[in-house]
Design a protein around this motif. Structure first.
Motif, PDB file in Angstrom:
ATOM      1  N   THR A  87       0.919  -1.373   0.187  1.00  0.00           N
ATOM      2  CA  THR A  87       0.014   0.032   0.014  1.00  0.00           C
ATOM      3  C   THR A  87       0.956   1.212  -0.229  1.00  0.00           C
ATOM      4  N   GLY A  88       2.057   1.093  -0.268  1.00  0.00           N
ATOM      5  CA  GLY A  88       2.939   2.337  -0.401  1.00  0.00           C
ATOM      6  C   GLY A  88       4.089   2.503   0.802  1.00  0.00           C
ATOM      7  N   PRO A  89       4.661   3.256   1.205  1.00  0.00           N
ATOM      8  CA  PRO A  89       5.751   3.396   2.032  1.00  0.00           C
ATOM      9  C   PRO A  89       5.489   2.962   3.159  1.00  0.00           C
ATOM     10  N   ARG A  90       6.049   2.413   4.146  1.00  0.00           N
ATOM     11  CA  ARG A  90       5.756   2.141   5.514  1.00  0.00           C
ATOM     12  C   ARG A  90       6.837   2.291   6.406  1.00  0.00           C
ATOM     13  N   GLY A  91       6.807   2.536   7.744  1.00  0.00           N
ATOM     14  CA  GLY A  91       7.827   2.521   8.746  1.00  0.00           C
ATOM     15  C   GLY A  91       7.534   2.238  10.117  1.00  0.00           C
ATOM     16  N   LEU A  92       8.625   1.962  10.989  1.00  0.00           N
ATOM     17  CA  LEU A  92       8.087   1.703  12.398  1.00  0.00           C
ATOM     18  C   LEU A  92       9.393   2.129  13.077  1.00  0.00           C
ATOM     19  N   TYR A  93       9.122   2.248  14.372  1.00  0.00           N
ATOM     20  CA  TYR A  93      10.272   2.668  15.520  1.00  0.00           C
ATOM     21  C   TYR A  93      10.509   1.414  16.122  1.00  0.00           C
ATOM     22  N   GLU A  94      11.557   1.142  16.459  1.00  0.00           N
ATOM     23  CA  GLU A  94      11.947  -0.104  17.339  1.00  0.00           C
ATOM     24  C   GLU A  94      13.345   0.193  18.034  1.00  0.00           C
ATOM     25  N   VAL A  95      13.779  -0.363  19.118  1.00  0.00           N
ATOM     26  CA  VAL A  95      14.954  -0.249  19.899  1.00  0.00           C
ATOM     27  C   VAL A  95      15.914  -1.691  19.460  1.00  0.00           C
ATOM     28  N   GLU A  96      17.007  -1.166  18.969  1.00  0.00           N
ATOM     29  CA  GLU A  96      18.008  -2.102  18.719  1.00  0.00           C
ATOM     30  C   GLU A  96      19.026  -2.260  19.645  1.00  0.00           C
ATOM     31  N   ALA A  97      18.861  -3.559  20.332  1.00  0.00           N
ATOM     32  CA  ALA A  97      19.320  -3.718  21.446  1.00  0.00           C
ATOM     33  C   ALA A  97      20.963  -3.897  21.410  1.00  0.00           C
ATOM     34  N   ALA A  98      21.836  -3.317  22.229  1.00  0.00           N
ATOM     35  CA  ALA A  98      23.241  -3.326  22.356  1.00  0.00           C
ATOM     36  C   ALA A  98      23.373  -4.508  23.364  1.00  0.00           C
ATOM     37  N   SER A  99      22.555  -4.634  24.564  1.00  0.00           N
ATOM     38  CA  SER A  99      22.324  -5.509  25.629  1.00  0.00           C
ATOM     39  C   SER A  99      21.123  -5.733  26.078  1.00  0.00           C
ATOM     40  N   ALA A 100      20.703  -7.007  26.400  1.00  0.00           N
ATOM     41  CA  ALA A 100      19.534  -7.299  26.879  1.00  0.00           C
ATOM     42  C   ALA A 100      19.748  -8.186  27.675  1.00  0.00           C
ATOM     43  N   VAL A 101      18.964  -7.977  28.857  1.00  0.00           N
ATOM     44  CA  VAL A 101      19.212  -8.965  30.329  1.00  0.00           C
ATOM     45  C   VAL A 101      18.208  -9.425  31.069  1.00  0.00           C
ATOM     46  N   LEU A 102      17.990 -10.529  31.333  1.00  0.00           N
ATOM     47  CA  LEU A 102      16.796 -10.854  32.217  1.00  0.00           C
ATOM     48  C   LEU A 102      17.210 -10.522  33.707  1.00  0.00           C
ATOM     49  N   ARG A 103      16.132  -9.461  34.172  1.00  0.00           N
ATOM     50  CA  ARG A 103      16.447  -8.908  35.459  1.00  0.00           C
ATOM     51  C   ARG A 103      15.397  -9.839  36.745  1.00  0.00           C
ATOM     52  N   LEU A 104      14.319 -10.189  36.100  1.00  0.00           N
ATOM     53  CA  LEU A 104      13.603 -10.992  37.121  1.00  0.00           C
ATOM     54  C   LEU A 104      12.682 -11.854  36.486  1.00  0.00           C
ATOM     55  N   HIS A 105      12.671 -13.028  36.777  1.00  0.00           N
ATOM     56  CA  HIS A 105      11.847 -14.239  36.197  1.00  0.00           C
ATOM     57  C   HIS A 105      10.875 -14.609  37.432  1.00  0.00           C
TER      58      HIS A 105
END
Length: 119
Positions: A87-105
């Motif tokens: 349907t034409g141009p599309r776009g989205l914002y996202e965070v590209e992770a340099a680090s990602a950790v589990l803090r609480l399960h």
């Protein structure tokens, strides 16, 4: 002043992470964090759901251990991706992770116990 694009998020995983195939044998991990607002004006404004991604196999190894509801800390950069859709141009914002950790399960919830009926 130099330009800076640094994001720090701490929030709950909104579902199971997804895996998308890229060219070759590479893949991207995609997940969403629910981050609460401290100063929300209304319940609808009280949370943001933020899309995060990682192309890094080291980060992806940790992502594979996550479950819905886990508390996750992500550090990275905000990206705005563009592409052409049907349907034409599309776009989205996202965070590209340099680090990602589990803090609480969180501990699994105990099933509700039925009260014994009185005779």
């Amino acid at each position: 002043m130099e330009h800076v694009n640094e994001i720090v998020l701490v929030g709950r995983l909104s579902g199971e992470p997804e895996w998308r195939a890229l060219s070759g044998n590479d893949q991207v991990a995609v997940w969403r964090l629910i981050v609460e607002h401290r100063d929300a004006r209304s319940p609808q404004d009280g949370i943001d759901t933020i899309r995060c991604v990682s192309y890094d196999p080291t980060i992806q190894a940790g992502v594979r251990t996550w479950s819905h509801g886990d508390l996750i800390e992500v550090r990275g950069a905000l990206r705005h991706r563009f592409w052409r859709g049907p349907t034409g141009p599309r776009g989205l914002y996202e965070v590209e992770a340099a680090s990602a950790v589990l803090r609480l399960h969180p501990a699994p919830r105990e099933p509700a116990q039925k009260e014994d009926a009185m005779p």
